[in-house]
Design a protein around this motif. Structure first.
Motif, PDB file in Angstrom:
ATOM      1  N   UNK A   1      44.930  36.366 -58.974  1.00  0.00           N
ATOM      2  CA  UNK A   1      45.035  37.383 -60.029  1.00  0.00           C
ATOM      3  C   UNK A   1      43.704  37.592 -60.728  1.00  0.00           C
ATOM      4  N   UNK A   2      43.000  36.509 -61.036  1.00  0.00           N
ATOM      5  CA  UNK A   2      41.691  36.628 -61.685  1.00  0.00           C
ATOM      6  C   UNK A   2      40.709  37.326 -60.750  1.00  0.00           C
TER       7      UNK A   2
ATOM      8  N   UNK B   1      38.517  44.653 -59.854  1.00  0.00           N
ATOM      9  CA  UNK B   1      38.848  45.911 -60.508  1.00  0.00           C
ATOM     10  C   UNK B   1      37.782  46.290 -61.527  1.00  0.00           C
ATOM     11  N   UNK B   2      37.292  45.314 -62.283  1.00  0.00           N
ATOM     12  CA  UNK B   2      36.233  45.581 -63.258  1.00  0.00           C
ATOM     13  C   UNK B   2      34.954  46.010 -62.552  1.00  0.00           C
ATOM     14  N   UNK B   3      34.604  45.316 -61.464  1.00  0.00           N
ATOM     15  CA  UNK B   3      33.400  45.677 -60.712  1.00  0.00           C
ATOM     16  C   UNK B   3      33.526  47.076 -60.128  1.00  0.00           C
ATOM     17  N   UNK B   4      34.693  47.395 -59.571  1.00  0.00           N
ATOM     18  CA  UNK B   4      34.912  48.720 -58.997  1.00  0.00           C
ATOM     19  C   UNK B   4      34.797  49.807 -60.065  1.00  0.00           C
ATOM     20  N   UNK B   5      35.343  49.559 -61.231  1.00  0.00           N
ATOM     21  CA  UNK B   5      35.253  50.551 -62.312  1.00  0.00           C
ATOM     22  C   UNK B   5      33.802  50.746 -62.752  1.00  0.00           C
ATOM     23  N   UNK B   6      33.031  49.664 -62.829  1.00  0.00           N
ATOM     24  CA  UNK B   6      31.628  49.792 -63.218  1.00  0.00           C
ATOM     25  C   UNK B   6      30.819  50.534 -62.168  1.00  0.00           C
TER      26      UNK B   6
END
Length: 104
Positions: A53-54, A60-65
């Motif tokens: 999960x982490x 997801x955070x990296x993809x958004x950035x």
């Protein structure tokens, strides 16, 4: 959640058995080794689930950035990255690769 509940359940039953209680209705047929093994299994499953999960959250955070930083660049259909499957003519096995195409 389920693995945490099961882990706590097996741990509590084992702790009660160490204190001398023998009134376990459903788990009285299990030996101490089985209870310890069940605790370890559920604990490992819980830890792996948490790590996955982490990992997905960080991805997801990296993809958004990356998406936010690439919005200013002109990325269109002329540039593509796709998997490539081709058959080797010597032994007829499939070769797997990645192709990078740019159309002018």
């Amino acid at each position: 959640m389920i693995t945490t509940k099961k882990y706590k359940e097996f741990r509590n039953i084992y702790k009660r058995r160490l204190e001398g209680y023998t009134d376990d209705r459903y788990f009285g047929v299990y030996s101490d080794a089985v209870l310890i093994n069940a605790q370890r299994t559920f604990e490992r499953n819980r830890d792996i689930s948490t790590a996955v999960m982490i990992g997905f959250y960080v991805l997801n955070i990296i993809d958004a950035n990356v998406d936010a930083h690439l919005m200013q660049f002109n990325v269109n259909d002329n540039l593509s990255l796709a998997p490539d499957f081709s058959r080797n003519e010597i032994d007829y096995k499939y070769n797997i690769g990645i192709t990078l195409n740019y159309r002018f």
